[in-house]
Each structure stands twice: as structure tokens, then as C-alpha cells.
Write a protein that holds these residues in place. Structure first.
Motif, PDB file in Angstrom:
ATOM      1  N   UNK A 387     -16.156  13.771   5.574  1.00 31.22           N
ATOM      2  CA  UNK A 387     -17.288  14.025   6.468  1.00 31.22           C
ATOM      3  C   UNK A 387     -18.470  13.121   6.161  1.00 31.22           C
ATOM      4  N   UNK A 388     -18.743  12.898   4.892  1.00 29.66           N
ATOM      5  CA  UNK A 388     -19.962  12.160   4.537  1.00 29.66           C
ATOM      6  C   UNK A 388     -19.807  10.653   4.650  1.00 29.66           C
ATOM      7  N   UNK A 389     -18.615  10.104   4.472  1.00 30.56           N
ATOM      8  CA  UNK A 389     -18.450   8.653   4.488  1.00 30.56           C
ATOM      9  C   UNK A 389     -17.110   8.273   5.115  1.00 30.56           C
ATOM     10  N   UNK A 390     -17.060   8.249   6.448  1.00 31.72           N
ATOM     11  CA  UNK A 390     -15.806   7.859   7.114  1.00 31.72           C
ATOM     12  C   UNK A 390     -15.351   6.458   6.725  1.00 31.72           C
ATOM     13  N   UNK A 391     -16.325   5.537   6.523  1.00 31.27           N
ATOM     14  CA  UNK A 391     -15.940   4.169   6.139  1.00 31.27           C
ATOM     15  C   UNK A 391     -15.230   4.170   4.790  1.00 31.27           C
ATOM     16  N   UNK A 392     -15.744   4.987   3.860  1.00 30.16           N
ATOM     17  CA  UNK A 392     -15.088   5.064   2.554  1.00 30.16           C
ATOM     18  C   UNK A 392     -13.685   5.623   2.669  1.00 30.16           C
ATOM     19  N   UNK A 393     -13.487   6.585   3.545  1.00 32.98           N
ATOM     20  CA  UNK A 393     -12.150   7.154   3.766  1.00 32.98           C
ATOM     21  C   UNK A 393     -11.214   6.094   4.315  1.00 32.98           C
ATOM     22  N   UNK A 394     -11.726   5.300   5.264  1.00 37.05           N
ATOM     23  CA  UNK A 394     -10.891   4.256   5.871  1.00 37.05           C
ATOM     24  C   UNK A 394     -10.481   3.234   4.809  1.00 37.05           C
ATOM     25  N   UNK A 395     -11.456   2.808   4.000  1.00 36.96           N
ATOM     26  CA  UNK A 395     -11.140   1.815   2.964  1.00 36.96           C
ATOM     27  C   UNK A 395     -10.142   2.375   1.955  1.00 36.96           C
ATOM     28  N   UNK A 396     -10.387   3.625   1.511  1.00 37.04           N
ATOM     29  CA  UNK A 396      -9.476   4.225   0.545  1.00 37.04           C
ATOM     30  C   UNK A 396      -8.066   4.351   1.130  1.00 37.04           C
ATOM     31  N   UNK A 397      -7.971   4.793   2.378  1.00 34.80           N
ATOM     32  CA  UNK A 397      -6.660   4.967   3.007  1.00 34.80           C
ATOM     33  C   UNK A 397      -5.950   3.630   3.161  1.00 34.80           C
ATOM     34  N   UNK A 398      -6.711   2.589   3.520  1.00 37.89           N
ATOM     35  CA  UNK A 398      -6.101   1.264   3.706  1.00 37.89           C
ATOM     36  C   UNK A 398      -5.528   0.759   2.385  1.00 37.89           C
ATOM     37  N   UNK A 399      -6.362   0.796   1.341  1.00 41.14           N
ATOM     38  CA  UNK A 399      -5.897   0.282   0.052  1.00 41.14           C
ATOM     39  C   UNK A 399      -4.773   1.138  -0.516  1.00 41.14           C
ATOM     40  N   UNK A 400      -4.846   2.451  -0.328  1.00 46.09           N
ATOM     41  CA  UNK A 400      -3.803   3.328  -0.839  1.00 46.09           C
ATOM     42  C   UNK A 400      -2.478   3.079  -0.122  1.00 46.09           C
ATOM     43  N   UNK A 401      -2.557   2.858   1.199  1.00 49.95           N
ATOM     44  CA  UNK A 401      -1.335   2.587   1.964  1.00 49.95           C
ATOM     45  C   UNK A 401      -0.709   1.263   1.528  1.00 49.95           C
ATOM     46  N   UNK A 402      -1.546   0.218   1.396  1.00 50.11           N
ATOM     47  CA  UNK A 402      -1.024  -1.082   0.975  1.00 50.11           C
ATOM     48  C   UNK A 402      -0.442  -0.993  -0.436  1.00 50.11           C
ATOM     49  N   UNK A 403      -1.123  -0.252  -1.300  1.00 50.59           N
ATOM     50  CA  UNK A 403      -0.671  -0.115  -2.692  1.00 50.59           C
ATOM     51  C   UNK A 403       0.718   0.503  -2.757  1.00 50.59           C
ATOM     52  N   UNK A 404       0.929   1.616  -2.075  1.00 53.81           N
ATOM     53  CA  UNK A 404       2.224   2.300  -2.144  1.00 53.81           C
ATOM     54  C   UNK A 404       3.283   1.619  -1.286  1.00 53.81           C
ATOM     55  N   UNK A 405       2.869   0.917  -0.238  1.00 53.45           N
ATOM     56  CA  UNK A 405       3.863   0.183   0.535  1.00 53.45           C
ATOM     57  C   UNK A 405       4.488  -0.925  -0.330  1.00 53.45           C
ATOM     58  N   UNK A 406       3.646  -1.594  -1.118  1.00 50.59           N
ATOM     59  CA  UNK A 406       4.163  -2.646  -1.996  1.00 50.59           C
ATOM     60  C   UNK A 406       5.105  -2.062  -3.046  1.00 50.59           C
ATOM     61  N   UNK A 407       4.691  -0.938  -3.655  1.00 52.55           N
ATOM     62  CA  UNK A 407       5.507  -0.345  -4.712  1.00 52.55           C
ATOM     63  C   UNK A 407       6.868   0.119  -4.213  1.00 52.55           C
ATOM     64  N   UNK A 408       6.880   0.655  -2.992  1.00 53.54           N
ATOM     65  CA  UNK A 408       8.148   1.196  -2.474  1.00 53.54           C
ATOM     66  C   UNK A 408       9.060   0.121  -1.906  1.00 53.54           C
ATOM     67  N   UNK A 409       8.549  -1.116  -1.758  1.00 53.90           N
ATOM     68  CA  UNK A 409       9.382  -2.199  -1.201  1.00 53.90           C
ATOM     69  C   UNK A 409       9.728  -3.256  -2.234  1.00 53.90           C
ATOM     70  N   UNK A 410       9.534  -2.947  -3.522  1.00 57.89           N
ATOM     71  CA  UNK A 410       9.769  -3.953  -4.561  1.00 57.89           C
ATOM     72  C   UNK A 410      11.209  -4.429  -4.594  1.00 57.89           C
ATOM     73  N   UNK A 411      12.137  -3.529  -4.302  1.00 56.57           N
ATOM     74  CA  UNK A 411      13.539  -3.909  -4.389  1.00 56.57           C
ATOM     75  C   UNK A 411      14.000  -4.771  -3.219  1.00 56.57           C
ATOM     76  N   UNK A 412      13.173  -4.911  -2.182  1.00 54.88           N
ATOM     77  CA  UNK A 412      13.567  -5.698  -1.009  1.00 54.88           C
ATOM     78  C   UNK A 412      12.633  -6.872  -0.737  1.00 54.88           C
ATOM     79  N   UNK A 413      11.479  -6.922  -1.384  1.00 53.93           N
ATOM     80  CA  UNK A 413      10.490  -7.981  -1.150  1.00 53.93           C
ATOM     81  C   UNK A 413      10.325  -8.781  -2.432  1.00 53.93           C
TER      82      UNK A 413
END
Length: 575
Positions: A387-413
Motif C-alpha cells: 500500500x505504501x510503496x507500489x514502486x517498491x513492490x514492482x521492483x522487488x517483484x521484478x528482481x525476485x522473478x528474474x532471480x528465481x527464473x535464472x535459478x530454475x533454468x540453470x540446467x537448460x541455460x
């Protein structure tokens, strides 16, 4: 060389043997001189070794003297006594005595330490000898002195500007060396039973474990000179024997370390061996000719065949086989060779499959080590900031998604330096949103496309935050510096968090260098990274630790990028 055959080889063997006999007498003389020179060199090394130990003993004694001369408790001792009652004064004296005694408990060379105040002749010592104070009463300056055949180092106060008048000396600190320890050093200065060693103190007093020939002693006193830079050597001859004498001057204590060795006893075995050699060489000539004949007929030809087949295997021809069946030991050897090459051929076939399986297993193991608390904390941050910082939520979600997408694709990338640094960037961005962390990543763009082993940088960064920044109040900086260092890249990860002492760094280095993983979870991440780096890039890539300018810990590793290129070429050839 192509024209050499067995017949010519036999002629050459006979010629060589005769030449050996002719040169033997020359070699005998040279050998005797070489042995004597070797013995002298060995003796010099042992004297140098004993001298180095003695220097450390002298340094240790001097250090104790300076330490207690400059100690505030010693300097203010008499003034404090005036302000204390009898009981407290006695306790103060006992405390100081216990400190002196405790400081030399682990020393093998220091016998006692004493402190003597001239104003009231008070004396504190680690020694229980009631005469221990006597040498201190006549001290007029600092330095080494010999008292009653014992070596003392005396330090006086004032220390910086030593009083020109001895009456102005306030107190004297004395360190007494163990005479038996000095005597034990003499055993380290001799290299045979025909050798003896002794200390000559002030060219007058003799210290030795064994009796010293009086004639040798007098001759040595005439020849030695106070040269502390090198070991002196000279020969001594008498009617009975010959000696070589070595002397080393120890300037701080005005003492000579002297060894002398009897030459005749050492050279006698050499002369006996020469006589045995003369008789043996003739026998060898006869036996050698017969052995050469048998060697050529039964072994030489088979060895050449075996060498030829091994060379084919070395060139990569794993279909090479030996079809000959000689009626001797080579039959089993040829059969074993054929079996070995067949096994190698089969092993190379399965090696590629096993390598791929091992890499997949390592990736899955690393993925299994992902810290779930990191995900929980990130999700709680999103909930709290929704509620207080939508921009912070967006940034956190973006980096968190990229972080786990990389980790889960290590065996194929395929992992590259750029992708690994991006993973570290996502992780640091998440941590910067949750904590007050500033970070910086510097690397040459031309290195980004090079493939490297995955999950090397991020775990080190995570370790720096958990065990460095979070354990030091006010710490907030992390840097990742990648530098081109042909033929690879030097990666340095630094933080301003809690550093490590030299002992802690040494223990950490020993723990991660062990062949087996630590029993506890502490250090398992760094051990895993260090093991993978050394297996992939060699010993030069092992993790190294040092304290940076911030006072925090820096972790450094070297990635040999040329090895990754070789692995790609080998994989392409196998395909």
C-alpha cells in the motif's frame, strides 16, 4: 643413431667400461673433494640453523626486557606502593611476580626475569634463588652481560635516553637465558659423531656438552675474528689427524659458535668402497656381456613392440592390439595390454555421459541449497509495502522473478559471466530494498559473454551479507570487481562488514580446503564453491581471503576462461 645395432652397442659398452676404469682415479680425487665440500656445506647449514635459533632466543630475551622496562605497572610500581597499605602492596608485588612468571612458562630458552629498583633495592623475580638479585646490583647500562657463566640481557629505565650517570637509573629489568638450552643448540650444529661444537664467550669462557681438545681450542682462539656476516672456515692439522673448523660470531652476546670435524674417519669408508668398486667392475664386464645377449633376444624386441603399441594408444588409436604370443613373461603382459586398451575404449565411451550427469547433479544440489528464508523475507516485504510503496513492490517483484527464473533454468541455460553478475545484481537489488545496502558491480563488458561455472558469485555475495554486513552495525557496502587478467578474469567480492582476524582466516582457509565437507552447516557453502572452482579451473582458482580498506572481508578467485573454451571444443569433438 639409426646405424646403432646390438653388436656396436656391445663394443661401445666395453669401451665405456674401460674408459670408466681409466677415469676412476680422477673421479676418486674429485669425489673425495666433493664429499668434503658437501660435509662442510652441511655443517655450515647446521651452524646457520643453530645461529637462527639463537638469534630468535636473543630477540625473545630482548623483547621481554624492553616489554617490562616500558610496562606502566613496573614504571609506576614504587609510586603505587606509597599509596597502598601493607596488604595491598604485597598483593601488588604478587601480581607483578605472577605476570613475570606466567610470561615465561611456555619459553624453552628463558630461565628467569627479574626487576630491581635501585632506590630501595627492592627486587621481584620469577626465580626462587635468594642470590638472583646479586647480578642486578652492579648493572650500569643495558645490553648483554656474562655473570657467573650465565647470559643476561639487562634493560634500564629511562629506556629511550639511557642515563650517562648510572646513579640516575631508576630500575633494571634482567632476562637470564637457560645455560642447558644453549648447550642443547650445540647438538644442532654438528653433523656426525666425528664432530664437536662449543660456544666461546668473550674469547675466554667455554660452553660445551663434550670435552674440547685444548690444542684445538687455543688454535681457534688465535684464528677466529669477530665477523658476524659470514661463517669462517679454516683447516687445522696435527700429528694425529686433520680437521676442518667452522666459526660463526654472534655479535649481540659477543660469542663464537665453533664446530670442528675429524676428516679421516669420514673419508675411510670412501676408500674401502673404492677397492670394492675396482673388483666389482671387472665382474660386471663379464656378466654384462651375457646379460646384453639375453636382453636383446628375449626382451628388447618385445619392448620395442610394446612401445610402438603404446604410442598408437597415445595418439588416440584405442583399437590397437598385440597379436604376438611369445613363450615368456611378455605373453601375460601383451594380454593385459589388450585388456587394458579395451577397458579404456569402453571408459571413454561412458565418460561423456558421466560428466553430464555429474554437472546436472551439481546444479540440482546447488538449487536445493537455496535459502527459503530469503523468499519469505522478500514476500513479507512485498506485503508490507503493497500500500505504501507500489514502486517498491514492482521492483522487488521484478528482481525476485528474474532471480528465481535464472535459478530454475540453470540446467537448460548456459551460464556466462554476464548472467552470473546479473543474478548477483538481482539479489543485491532485493537486499537493498529490504536493508540499507549500497552495492556496485564493475566489470569489463568484453568478458560478459564468456561461459563460467554457474552459482559461483551469488553465494559469496550472500555469505558477505549474512556473515559480514549483518554482524557489524552500520555496515552497508558491497562491491563486485571483475578485472581482466590474461587468460581469465579476477573476481573480488568485498564488504565493509565484520572482518576476520588472521587466525580466523587461516581456520576458514583450512576448513574449505579439506577434502571432505564440514560436518556442520557452517562453511558448507564456501567449501562447495571452493571445491567446484578447483575441480574446474585448478588450484589457482581456490578462494582467497584478505581484509580490505573498509575493515571488512574480501573474497578473491581467478577464473581461467581459456579452460571453458577447451571444454566447449572437446564437447563439440565428442558430438
Amino acid at each position: 643413431m639409426k646405424k646403432v645395432n646390438m653388436k656396436r652397442f656391445i663394443y661401445f659398452f666395453i669401451f665405456f667400461l674401460m674408459l670408466t676404469l681409466a677415469l676412476f682415479f680422477v673421479m676418486n680425487t674429485l669425489g673425495s673433494k666433493t664429499i668434503q665440500k658437501s660435509l662442510i656445506t652441511s655443517s655450515k647449514n647446521q651452524i646457520a640453523y643453530a645461529d637462527s635459533i639463537l638469534e630468535s632466543v636473543i630477540s625473545e630475551a630482548s623483547m621481554y626486557g624492553i616489554q617490562y622496562t616500558a610496562d606502566d605497572d613496573v614504571r609506576l610500581y614504587q609510586r603505587q606502593l606509597l599509596e597502598l597499605d601493607n596488604y595491598d602492596a604485597q598483593m601488588k608485588k604478587n601480581d607483578l611476580s605472577d605476570r613475570i612468571t606466567g610470561s615465561i612458562l611456555s619459553s624453552q630458552s628463558i630461565e628467569s626475569i627479574g626487576i630491581y629498583w635501585k632506590s630501595d633495592s627492592s627486587f621481584i623475580s620469577s626465580s626462587h634463588d635468594f642470590l638472583a638479585k646479586t647480578p642486578y646490583e652492579t648493572v650500569t647500562k643495558r645490553g648483554w652481560q656474562v655473570v657467573n657463566n650465565s647470559l643476561y640481557y639487562f634493560s634500564v629505565y629511562p629506556y629511550i635516553h639511557q642515563p650517562s650517570n648510572p646513579d640516575n637509573i631508576q630500575y633494571v629489568v634482567g632476562v637470564k637465558l637457560k645455560t642447558e638450552y644453549l648447550a642443547s643448540l650445540l647438538e644442532k650444529a654438528v653433523n656426525s659423531e666425528s664432530s664437536n661444537a662449543f660456544f666461546l664467550i668473550n674469547k675466554t669462557q667455554l660452553l660445551s656438552n663434550k670435552p674440547v681438545d685444548s690444542k684445538i681450542e687455543e688454535k681457534i682462539k688465535q684464528l677466529i675474528t669477530p665477523d658476524a656476516e659470514q661463517i669462517q672456515q679454516f683447516d687445522y692439522h696435527n700429528s694425529d689427524d686433520d680437521y676442518y673448523v667452522l666459526s660463526k660470531y654472534i655479535k649481540p652476546i659477543d660469542t663464537y659458535l665453533v664446530t670442528y670435524t675429524q676428516v679421516t674417519d669420514i673419508m675411510s669408508p670412501l676408500h674401502r668402497n673404492q677397492q670394492v668398486f675396482m673388483a666389482s667392475i671387472v665382474s660386471i664386464l663379464i656378466i654384462g656381456l651375457f646379460v646384453i645377449f639375453l636382453f636383446y633376444r628375449n626382451y628388447y624386441r618385445n619392448v620395442r613392440l610394446l612401445d610402438k603399441k603404446f604410442f598408437q594408444v597415445e595418439l588416440g588409436d584405442y583399437s590397437a592390439r598385440i597379436s604376438e604370443n611369445p613363450a615368456n613373461e611378455f605373453f601375460s603382459l601383451f594380454k593385459s595390454f589388450n585388456h587394458m586398451v579395451a577397458k579404456i575404449q569402453a571408459l571413454f565411451g561412458s565418460l561423456k555421459v558421466e560428466t553430464e550427469l555429474r554437472k546436472d547433479a551439481e546444479i540440482k544440489q546447488l538449487q536445493a541449497q537455496i535459502n527459503p528464508h530469503f523468499l519469505y523475507n522478500s514476500l513479507f516485504f512485498i506485503m508490507s509495502m503493497a500500500k505504501s510503496s507500489p514502486d517498491g513492490v514492482i521492483q522487488m517483484s521484478k528482481h525476485l522473478a528474474e532471480y528465481y527464473r535464472y535459478l530454475t533454468r540453470l540446467d537448460s541455460v548456459e551460464a556466462t559471466l554476464n548472467s552470473e553478475l546479473q543474478l548477483a545484481d538481482h539479489y543485491l537489488s532485493i537486499m537493498a530494498l529490504c536493508k540499507q545496502i549500497q552495492y556496485e558491480i564493475n566489470f569489463p563488458p568484453e568478458l560478459g559473454r564468456h561461459p563460467i561455472m554457474p552459482l559461483i558469485i551469488q553465494p559469496i555475495v550472500e555469505n558477505a551479507i549474512q556473515h559480514g554486513i549483518e554482524e557489524r552495525q552500520g555496515a552497508h557496502r558491497v562491491t563486485i570487481d571483475v578485472k581482466l587478467l590474461h587468460p581469465g578474469a579476477l573476481i573480488i567480492i568485498s564488504n565493509d562488514g565484520k572482518g576476520l582476524t588472521p587466525d580466523e582466516m587461516e581456520k576458514l582457509k583450512l576448513r574449505i580446503d579439506c577434502e571432505s565437507a564440514p560436518e556442520s552447516t557452517d562453511g558448507i557453502g564456501l567449501w562447495n564453491i571452493n571445491k567446484r572452482l578447483k575441480n574446474a579451473y585448478g588450484e589457482l582458482s581456490s578462494l582467497r581471503f584478505f581484509i580490505n580498506d573498509w575493515g571488512g572481508l574480501s573474497v578473491m578467485t581467478f577464473i581461467d576462461l581459456s579452460l571453458e573454451g577447451e571444454e566447449e571444443e572437446n564437447a563439440a569433438l565428442n558430438r
